[in-house]
Design an enzyme around this catalytic site. Structure first.
Site: not given
Ligand code: NAP
Length: 455
Positions: A21, A68, A72, A132, A134, A136, A158, A230
């Site tokens: 950021s 972050t 949040k 997904g 999570g 995001a 899940t 990314y």
């Molecule tokens: P999070 O809350 O930890 O959620 C992770 C997600 O990934 C959940 O749906 C989880 O499923 C799934 N997952 C993780 N490992 C897995 C596996 N081995 N097999 C299947 N599903 C799996 O993380 P988040 O904050 O949502 O972020 C997710 C991604 O988005 C990250 O890589 C982050 O870098 C990226 N992101 C990008 C931006 C952007 O501006 N471009 C912004 C935010 C995040 P379960 O629920 O089953 O565990």
């Protein structure tokens, strides 16, 4: 420039050491002309410490904060007010100074909307598959529900988490059909038009081979895909999409636009698309995903001016002609006169062989105008990086090259006829070498540089 009126912006979270950021906000602040100055810094705040952090920030006159992990949602009870979509999402990432405290927004959601618009694919009336459930995905599904999609399918490893997200989205977006399930159920989508947003962390560097969906039919049936991961610049999900002939983009533009939206709110300003993309170029560089670039084109096509713009943004530029002159200790004119054109072309091939396979993040090669004429060089150029042909018309080239005495191929007068001759000899080889073509006649060097780096 930091002075007595400089506004302080920042990020609270834990950890904050690896955040990108500051790169985006400080670049926007640096290049934003005509506004007040601002400086953006990370503030590590431990779990349980947000109330005290917000009070302290307000007392110190801090203008705006990003939020972050892990704050949040935890920060919401301490806000003066909250934007309705952020409230529905249940998470904020942007706090703007109000009269008595901070007002919360979710620019992950609005940044995603802006990134999707920049990608240019229609979503209205289509079904969305979101992979997904999570943090995001929360922002993404609420954003999608405000964009006129007909139905949203949330798939997650899940299922309970997907069901919980689907339930809270259904409450908020009453006219959008919402479903949830596991990845085993994705084939339910195959009888309709759907696009995909990949929101899991699967495929994120360093585990770059991962892709949450294995079924080839899924990619064949999808319209297009966006991966919000990314890094790497081309994720496995994107590779699978593109292998099926479907457009795909990564999450860097979402990351950029959530920051641009936050910056606009903090500063009460509007950031132009050109400024946003300039910050995006710095972001690519600092995220380590600025793949090497090779500029090709006729002499006068703007390679040097564009290289200079890229240099100002922090890219490392190698000008092939200048490098050959430096190594040989002779001007190109002298090499042509004393050793002949073949000797010069051999030097070019030698340089390309050295660079092939070694160029890294942020490297730009400004190729010699005649480099792609040799077939061997064409292959080497393509191996070095993304080759961009800067195409210019005869009248533009004549205007730019009038009075130039440094080019052996233009010696002896009759500029227009010489340029026409060079173009008719080389247009086909430029096209064979180019991964991308940009018509530059009506563009400034800065606009071209930004276009090359746009997502
Ligand atoms: P999070 O809350 O930890 O959620 C992770 C997600 O990934 C959940 O749906 C989880 O499923 C799934 N997952 C993780 N490992 C897995 C596996 N081995 N097999 C299947 N599903 C799996 O993380 P988040 O904050 O949502 O972020 C997710 C991604 O988005 C990250 O890589 C982050 O870098 C990226 N992101 C990008 C931006 C952007 O501006 N471009 C912004 C935010 C995040 P379960 O629920 O089953 O565990």
């Amino acid at each position: 420039m930091i002075n007595g009126k400089t506004k302080v912006l920042g990020l609270i979270g834990d950890p904050v050491e690896h955040t990108l950021s500051p790169v985006i906000h400080n670049t926007l602040s640096d290049i934003y002309e005509g506004g007040e100055s601002a400086v953006y810094v990370p503030f590590p705040v431990k779990r349980g410490g947000v109330e005290a952090a917000l009070k302290g920030a307000f007392s110190l006159g801090i203008q705006g904060l990003n939020v972050t992990v892990p704050h949040k949602s935890a920060v919401i009870p301490f806000l003066e007010d909250i934007d309705p979509m952020a409230k529905a999402i249940g998470a904020v990432n942007t706090l703007v100074r109000g009269d008595k405290g901070y007002v919360g927004y979710n620019t992950d959601a609005t940044g995603f909307i802006r990134a999707l618009k920049a990608f240019g694919k229609p979503v209205e009336g289509k079904a969305a598959a979101v992979l997904g459930a999570g943090g995001a995905s929360r922002a993404v599904v609420f954003a999608l529900s405000s964009m006129g999609v007909s139905e949203i399918y949330i798939f997650n490893r899940t299922p309970e988490r997907a069901a919980e997200l689907a339930a809270s989205l259904s409450e908020y977006a009453k006219d959008c059909r919402v479903y949830s399930g596991t990845y085993d159920e994705i084939s339910t989508l195959y009888d309709r038009e759907f696009f995909v947003v990949q929101c899991t962390s699967v495929g994120l560097a360093p585990d770059i081979e991962g892709c949450v969906i294995d079924d080839g039919e899924f990619f064949a049936n999808a319209l297009w895909g966006m991966d919000i991961v990314y890094k790497p610049a081309k994720t496995q999900f994107m590779k699978r999409m593109e292998a099926a002939g479907k457009p795909a983009c990564n999450g860097l533009s979402m990351l950029l636009y959530q920051a641009v939206d936050a910056y606009e709110k903090f500063m009460g300003t509007t950031v132009s698309e050109l400024l946003a993309l300039k910050a995006g170029a710095r972001l690519q560089l600092c995220a380590g995903v600025a793949d090497p670039i090779v500029l090709i084109g006729c002499m006068g096509s703007g390679k040097t001016s564009v290289s200079n713009c890229l240099k100002k943004l922090g890219f490392e530029v190698l000008d092939a002609d200048a490098e050959i002159e430096r190594r040989s200790g002779m001007t190109i004119n002298r090499i042509f006169e004393e050793q002949g054109e073949k000797a010069f072309r051999d030097m070019e091939t030698g340089l390309l062989k050295e660079l092939s396979g070694k160029a890294e993040n942020g490297f730009v090669l400004s190729a010699g105008g005649g480099m792609p004429v040799r077939e061997e060089n064409r292959e080497l150029l393509k191996k070095i990086g993304k080759t961009v042909y800067l195409r210019a018309g005869v009248s533009t080239l004549c205007r730019r090259l009038e009075g130039d005495t440094t080019r052996p191929l233009l010696a002896g007068g009759g500029l227009k006829a010489k340029i026409e001759g060079i173009l008719s000899d080389r247009e086909a080889v430029y096209m064979q070498t180019a991964h991308e073509v940009i018509d530059t006649d009506d563009m400034t060097a800065e606009e071209i540089a930004v276009r090359i780096l746009s997502f």
